[in-house]
Scaffold this active site. Structure first.
Site, PDB file in Angstrom:
ATOM      1  N   ARG A 100       0.829  -1.209   0.000  1.00  0.00           N
ATOM      2  CA  ARG A 100       0.000   0.000   0.000  1.00  0.00           C
ATOM      3  C   ARG A 100       0.861   1.256   0.000  1.00  0.00           C
ATOM      4  O   ARG A 100       0.672   2.148  -0.820  1.00  0.00           O
ATOM      5  CB  ARG A 100      -0.905   0.021   1.247  1.00  0.00           C
ATOM      6  CG  ARG A 100      -2.026  -0.972   1.256  1.00  0.00           C
ATOM      7  CD  ARG A 100      -2.985  -0.773   0.091  1.00  0.00           C
ATOM      8  NE  ARG A 100      -3.570   0.560   0.055  1.00  0.00           N
ATOM      9  CZ  ARG A 100      -3.932   1.178  -1.060  1.00  0.00           C
ATOM     10  NH1 ARG A 100      -3.729   0.620  -2.241  1.00  0.00           N
ATOM     11  NH2 ARG A 100      -4.495   2.370  -1.020  1.00  0.00           N
ATOM     12  N   ILE A 101       1.791   1.352   0.924  1.00  0.00           N
ATOM     13  CA  ILE A 101       2.605   2.562   1.014  1.00  0.00           C
ATOM     14  C   ILE A 101       3.538   2.656  -0.179  1.00  0.00           C
ATOM     15  O   ILE A 101       3.654   3.710  -0.815  1.00  0.00           O
ATOM     16  CB  ILE A 101       3.387   2.592   2.338  1.00  0.00           C
ATOM     17  CG1 ILE A 101       2.421   2.749   3.512  1.00  0.00           C
ATOM     18  CG2 ILE A 101       4.396   3.735   2.338  1.00  0.00           C
ATOM     19  CD1 ILE A 101       3.087   2.775   4.866  1.00  0.00           C
ATOM     20  N   CYS A 257       1.686   6.900  10.837  1.00  0.00           N
ATOM     21  CA  CYS A 257       0.657   7.837  10.399  1.00  0.00           C
ATOM     22  C   CYS A 257      -0.052   8.453  11.599  1.00  0.00           C
ATOM     23  O   CYS A 257      -0.349   9.657  11.610  1.00  0.00           O
ATOM     24  CB  CYS A 257      -0.339   7.131   9.489  1.00  0.00           C
ATOM     25  SG  CYS A 257      -1.075   5.629  10.187  1.00  0.00           S
ATOM     26  N   THR A 258      -0.296   7.658  12.630  1.00  0.00           N
ATOM     27  CA  THR A 258      -1.002   8.162  13.802  1.00  0.00           C
ATOM     28  C   THR A 258      -0.141   9.152  14.583  1.00  0.00           C
ATOM     29  O   THR A 258      -0.632  10.192  15.054  1.00  0.00           O
ATOM     30  CB  THR A 258      -1.442   6.997  14.702  1.00  0.00           C
ATOM     31  OG1 THR A 258      -2.260   6.103  13.941  1.00  0.00           O
ATOM     32  CG2 THR A 258      -2.218   7.492  15.907  1.00  0.00           C
ATOM     33  N   HIS A 284      -9.054   3.616  13.610  1.00  0.00           N
ATOM     34  CA  HIS A 284      -8.129   3.464  12.474  1.00  0.00           C
ATOM     35  C   HIS A 284      -8.708   2.527  11.414  1.00  0.00           C
ATOM     36  O   HIS A 284      -9.235   1.464  11.716  1.00  0.00           O
ATOM     37  CB  HIS A 284      -6.797   2.904  12.986  1.00  0.00           C
ATOM     38  CG  HIS A 284      -5.651   3.130  12.060  1.00  0.00           C
ATOM     39  ND1 HIS A 284      -5.527   2.495  10.850  1.00  0.00           N
ATOM     40  CD2 HIS A 284      -4.565   3.930  12.174  1.00  0.00           C
ATOM     41  CE1 HIS A 284      -4.420   2.891  10.250  1.00  0.00           C
ATOM     42  NE2 HIS A 284      -3.818   3.768  11.030  1.00  0.00           N
ATOM     43  N   THR A 328      -1.294   0.333  20.197  1.00  0.00           N
ATOM     44  CA  THR A 328      -0.555   1.244  19.326  1.00  0.00           C
ATOM     45  C   THR A 328       0.500   1.949  20.160  1.00  0.00           C
ATOM     46  O   THR A 328       0.270   2.278  21.320  1.00  0.00           O
ATOM     47  CB  THR A 328      -1.473   2.285  18.655  1.00  0.00           C
ATOM     48  OG1 THR A 328      -0.673   3.184  17.878  1.00  0.00           O
ATOM     49  CG2 THR A 328      -2.255   3.105  19.673  1.00  0.00           C
ATOM     50  N   ARG A 351      -9.444  -0.772  15.324  1.00  0.00           N
ATOM     51  CA  ARG A 351      -9.465  -1.005  13.878  1.00  0.00           C
ATOM     52  C   ARG A 351     -10.914  -1.190  13.444  1.00  0.00           C
ATOM     53  O   ARG A 351     -11.645  -2.020  14.014  1.00  0.00           O
ATOM     54  CB  ARG A 351      -8.644  -2.231  13.513  1.00  0.00           C
ATOM     55  CG  ARG A 351      -7.162  -2.103  13.827  1.00  0.00           C
ATOM     56  CD  ARG A 351      -6.473  -1.104  12.903  1.00  0.00           C
ATOM     57  NE  ARG A 351      -5.050  -1.023  13.189  1.00  0.00           N
ATOM     58  CZ  ARG A 351      -4.117  -1.802  12.630  1.00  0.00           C
ATOM     59  NH1 ARG A 351      -4.481  -2.731  11.765  1.00  0.00           N
ATOM     60  NH2 ARG A 351      -2.846  -1.655  12.945  1.00  0.00           N
TER      61      ARG A 351
END
Length: 439
Positions: A100-101, A257-258, A284, A328, A351
């Site tokens: 994805r990234i 990202c968080t 998330h 997290t 999630r």
């Protein structure tokens, strides 16, 4: 003009803000004006502006020359010469990991004039898989293939900027740009020097310890940016602590990202009002490590491990039907980039069955009493000032490349010392379009 000894100014306060409108050709390139020399005579000065692409070799290219009222340019008198974007020295970049990234970072890189993408490495991806040929590959063909893996994206839409064509088993054309494709698992076995890659973005999810990321150096890499936390490497969050970068850093982490959403918000609140303590929850979106149906979801695995390490059993439950509480490190990690908050924040994640865009819920106890209106005003001021382009103030969120977007209507206050603050973030585009290329 009587020329005096030129003076050098590195990121002098007020200089970049005044110079930015003078150089429209730099807009969108992610290039910062780094060095300027001045020749002063009677309050008037000529500024020769350079650009820096690496700490080892700061600006050596004259981009434009401008005439200013003084050595701190507050009023532009005239402008001479112009920037030819073709003269910009490009960073030779490469990516490890085409998930994805990796795929979306590739999209960003291909749209920037200051990055020369030369290589992609993923042990599970080959050149024909990127293009997904519908017929058997032949070495002599220059195939115009139906793009699939790279071009089609359910969340962010189809890639329309250029054609993607297969040259041979190890090379793909993005438009007219030839990119080498490797399928090598170990970082220390990738021959980056072959295609000339110097700056590596490791989006594999496996380089969570600095010794693994440093393995890229054996193949010729100069610098590595890890798109996750990397134990032993400095974590840098743009808008928060990126000025702590030092030339001797060969590996840096872009955090998560968080953390990139939470840290700018926490920075503003702590600097204005002081944070005594706080708890964070992030709601998330699904990530690629989760399962479509119930199954084992490893927390950690590397090729030399006989079995994966599984700590969190619930994260293996079906992602598209469950809301899954999980751990997290994002809140604790804020203490690594804002040392004053070390030990004052912790948090957890839920999630949820959503493909993209997530939200941070930060509940804090303040040292200095403040109304919610005062907090909103402080965040709005910072979003339009020092943190412009990083911290937003109420907007839509998908494909917004700002790290954190404060939702002024969603927060609440119990009293002037106890507040709940909400900030959104595109956990895909808003993360990697900022940290991966700002360093």
């Amino acid at each position: 003009m009587n020329s005096l000894t030129p003076r050098t100014c590195i990121n002098k306060s007020g200089f970049k803000a005044a110079v930015a409108p003078l150089f429209p050709a730099l807009n969108g390139l992610g290039v910062s004006v780094a060095i300027a020399t001045f020749e002063i005579d009677g309050g008037r000065g000529t500024a020769t502006v350079f650009v820096s692409f690496s700490s080892e070799n700061p600006g050596t290219q004259v981009l434009e020359t401008a005439l200013f009222q003084s050595d701190l340019p507050t009023e532009i008198i005239a402008k001479t010469t112009s920037l030819d974007p073709a003269q910009i020295k490009k960073l030779k970049g490469a990516f490890k990991g085409f998930g994805r990234i990796g795929r979306l970072v590739t999209r960003v890189a291909l749209q920037r004039d200051d990055i020369d993408l030369v290589c992609i490495n993923d042990p599970y991806v080959t050149a024909d898989y990127i293009c997904l040929s519908d017929r058997k590959f032949e070495e002599s063909d220059y195939l115009v293939e139906q793009v699939y893996m790279f071009k089609h994206d359910t969340v962010h839409g189809a890639w329309k900027n250029c054609d993607v064509k297969l040259k041979n088993a190890n090379h793909v054309y993005f438009g007219n740009k030839e990119v080498t494709i490797f399928a090598i698992s170990r970082e220390d076995e990738v021959p980056w020097c072959g295609p000339g890659a110097e700056y590596i973005v490791d989006a594999s999810g496996k380089a969570n310890e600095v010794q693994f990321a440093q393995g890229h150096m054996k193949g010729g890499a100069k610098k590595v940016i890890v798109t996750a936390f990397c134990e032993g490497a400095p974590a840098l969050v743009v808008g928060v602590n990126e000025k702590e970068y030092k030339p001797e850093f060969d590996v840096v982490s872009g955090a998560s990202c968080t953390t990139n959403c939470l840290a700018p918000l926490a920075k503003v609140i702590h600097e204005r009002f002081g944070i005594v303590e706080g708890l964070m929850s992030t709601v998330h979106s699904i990530t690629s490590t989760q399962k479509a149906v119930d199954g084992t979801c490893p927390d950690y695995w590397r090729p030399n491990m006989s079995t994966p390490l599984v700590k969190d059993w619930r994260i293996g439950r079906a992602a598209y039907i469950n809301i899954i509480p999980t751990t997290t490190e994002a809140a604790k990690a804020v203490g690594k980039v804002l040392t004053d908050l070390d030990g004052k924040l912790t948090g957890m994640s839920f999630r949820v069955p959503s493909l993209d865009v997530s939200v941070v819920d930060l509940t804090v106890r303040l040292e200095k009493p403040a109304t919610y209106e005062e907090i909103k005003a402080a965040i709005k001021e910072e979003s339009e000032g020092k943190l412009k382009g990083i911290l937003g103030y109420t907007a839509d969120f998908e494909r917004d490349n700002r790290s954190s977007i404060f939702d002024a209507k969603a927060g609440i206050a119990l009293n002037d010392n106890f507040h709940k603050l909400v900030a959104w973030y595109d956990n895909e585009w808003g993360f990697f379009d900022t940290p991966c290329f700002q360093f």
